[in-house]
Design a protein around this motif. Structure first.
Motif, PDB file in Angstrom:
ATOM      1  N   ASN A   7       1.021  -0.963  -0.416  1.00 41.20           N
ATOM      2  CA  ASN A   7      -0.033   0.110  -0.387  1.00 41.20           C
ATOM      3  C   ASN A   7       1.053   1.107  -0.225  1.00 41.20           C
ATOM      4  O   ASN A   7       0.765   2.319  -0.498  1.00 41.20           O
ATOM      5  CB  ASN A   7      -0.788  -0.525   1.296  1.00 41.20           C
ATOM      6  CG  ASN A   7      -1.802  -0.910   0.545  1.00 41.20           C
ATOM      7  OD1 ASN A   7      -2.654  -1.804  -0.426  1.00 41.20           O
ATOM      8  ND2 ASN A   7      -2.312  -1.105   2.364  1.00 41.20           N
ATOM      9  N   HIS A   8       2.290   1.055   0.880  1.00 41.00           N
ATOM     10  CA  HIS A   8       3.054   2.767   0.572  1.00 41.00           C
ATOM     11  C   HIS A   8       3.419   3.114  -0.665  1.00 41.00           C
ATOM     12  O   HIS A   8       3.287   3.563  -1.176  1.00 41.00           O
ATOM     13  CB  HIS A   8       3.884   2.321   1.600  1.00 41.00           C
ATOM     14  CG  HIS A   8       5.288   3.124   2.190  1.00 41.00           C
ATOM     15  ND1 HIS A   8       6.204   4.055   1.564  1.00 41.00           N
ATOM     16  CD2 HIS A   8       4.944   4.243   3.055  1.00 41.00           C
ATOM     17  CE1 HIS A   8       6.538   5.225   1.461  1.00 41.00           C
ATOM     18  NE2 HIS A   8       5.866   5.546   3.075  1.00 41.00           N
ATOM     19  N   ARG A  11       1.022   3.982  -2.699  1.00 40.84           N
ATOM     20  CA  ARG A  11       0.385   5.716  -2.746  1.00 40.84           C
ATOM     21  C   ARG A  11       1.452   6.025  -4.160  1.00 40.84           C
ATOM     22  O   ARG A  11       1.156   7.610  -3.711  1.00 40.84           O
ATOM     23  CB  ARG A  11       1.140   6.069  -1.378  1.00 40.84           C
ATOM     24  CG  ARG A  11      -0.791   5.995  -0.194  1.00 40.84           C
ATOM     25  CD  ARG A  11      -0.078   6.350   0.863  1.00 40.84           C
ATOM     26  NE  ARG A  11       0.338   5.581   1.735  1.00 40.84           N
ATOM     27  CZ  ARG A  11       0.789   4.986   2.769  1.00 40.84           C
ATOM     28  NH1 ARG A  11       1.247   6.439   3.079  1.00 40.84           N
ATOM     29  NH2 ARG A  11       1.430   4.160   3.570  1.00 40.84           N
ATOM     30  N   ASP A  76       4.416   1.860   8.543  1.00 36.30           N
ATOM     31  CA  ASP A  76       4.545   2.529   7.351  1.00 36.30           C
ATOM     32  C   ASP A  76       5.733   3.531   7.220  1.00 36.30           C
ATOM     33  O   ASP A  76       5.593   4.334   6.529  1.00 36.30           O
ATOM     34  CB  ASP A  76       3.771   2.661   7.818  1.00 36.30           C
ATOM     35  CG  ASP A  76       3.175   3.052   5.979  1.00 36.30           C
ATOM     36  OD1 ASP A  76       3.086   2.301   5.248  1.00 36.30           O
ATOM     37  OD2 ASP A  76       1.799   4.221   5.789  1.00 36.30           O
ATOM     38  N   TRP A  77       6.681   3.491   7.709  1.00 33.75           N
ATOM     39  CA  TRP A  77       7.979   3.845   7.325  1.00 33.75           C
ATOM     40  C   TRP A  77       9.227   3.664   7.394  1.00 33.75           C
ATOM     41  O   TRP A  77       9.412   2.528   7.821  1.00 33.75           O
ATOM     42  CB  TRP A  77       8.149   4.889   8.700  1.00 33.75           C
ATOM     43  CG  TRP A  77       6.976   6.387   9.629  1.00 33.75           C
ATOM     44  CD1 TRP A  77       5.511   6.055   8.788  1.00 33.75           C
ATOM     45  CD2 TRP A  77       7.119   7.097  10.064  1.00 33.75           C
ATOM     46  NE1 TRP A  77       5.243   6.839   9.963  1.00 33.75           N
ATOM     47  CE2 TRP A  77       6.129   7.818  10.295  1.00 33.75           C
ATOM     48  CE3 TRP A  77       8.153   7.610  11.721  1.00 33.75           C
ATOM     49  CZ2 TRP A  77       5.638   9.025  11.131  1.00 33.75           C
ATOM     50  CZ3 TRP A  77       7.764   8.782  11.743  1.00 33.75           C
ATOM     51  CH2 TRP A  77       6.610   8.997  12.236  1.00 33.75           C
ATOM     52  N   VAL A 128      10.486   8.655  -1.940  1.00 35.92           N
ATOM     53  CA  VAL A 128      10.229   8.531  -0.648  1.00 35.92           C
ATOM     54  C   VAL A 128      11.685   8.687  -0.196  1.00 35.92           C
ATOM     55  O   VAL A 128      11.444  10.349   0.354  1.00 35.92           O
ATOM     56  CB  VAL A 128      10.325   6.984   0.086  1.00 35.92           C
ATOM     57  CG1 VAL A 128      11.174   6.760   1.030  1.00 35.92           C
ATOM     58  CG2 VAL A 128       9.242   6.238  -0.249  1.00 35.92           C
TER      59      VAL A 128
END
Length: 193
Positions: A7-8, A11, A76-77, A128
């Motif tokens: 999902n990350h 995005r 999520d990081w 990112v």
């Protein structure tokens, strides 16, 4: 596969299912106990880490033995010591679990090879990294502000995680004492007149 990571990625870029599977197959799941280290000062950072459960803090120890938290990483990081990672030089940072934590790790050389075979993955990491750089710039600017503004920024960024952090770690991140943090918290809790 890893839904949180998938999902990350989604995005920022679209990666086809086969390429996503290839990427995920290179990841290693690492479980940490509370206070266990992902990275210790003096070692070379050879992995990038994606937090899928729990949380870590990235900090340095100054010449007086004081810990200075520079970053937190929760679910999520991505987190690592980017300078050590890029230059293969010993890290000045520690990355330590704040609670039982699970991360996905990938080796630098493996990731570099994947960039050649999966260009969308390189695009994803480029985005990112841009976001991380923008956050670091913002952090530098915030550290120049009065403590009350630093705390407001912290609450905006990490407020939903504040109850998972010790008062000492929050104070260290803000560059203030625990007593000052208590005053700021009391002030923030006061209803405005």
């Amino acid at each position: 596969m890893y839904p949180l990571l998938s999902n990350h990625i989604a995005r920022y870029v679209s990666v086809d299912e086969q390429d996503l599977h290839t990427f995920c197959a290179t990841l290693k799941s690492v479980k940490l106990r509370k206070y266990q280290y992902l990275l210790q000062e003096g070692t070379i950072c050879r992995h990038d880490y994606f937090v899928i459960k729990g949380g870590v803090r990235q900090y340095e120890v100054d010449d007086k033995g004081r810990e200075k938290v520079i970053h937190f990483g929760f679910e999520d990081w991505w987190i690592n010591d980017r300078y050590s990672w890029l230059t293969s030089s010993p890290s000045i940072y520690n990355i330590q679990a704040l609670e039982p934590t699970e991360v996905l790790q990938i080796e630098k050389d493996t990731l570099e090879q994947l960039f050649i075979t999966i260009p969308r993955l390189e695009r994803y990491f480029h985005i990112v990294l841009q976001h991380a750089f923008a956050n670091w710039q913002g952090r530098i600017l915030v550290l120049q502000k009065p403590a009350i503004e630093r705390y407001a920024h912290f609450r905006n960024l990490y407020g939903h995680l504040e109850n998972r952090l010790s008062q000492q770690h929050v104070a260290s991140y803000l560059g203030i004492t625990r007593e000052s943090l208590s005053r700021l918290r009391n002030h923030a809790a006061q209803p405005e007149k």
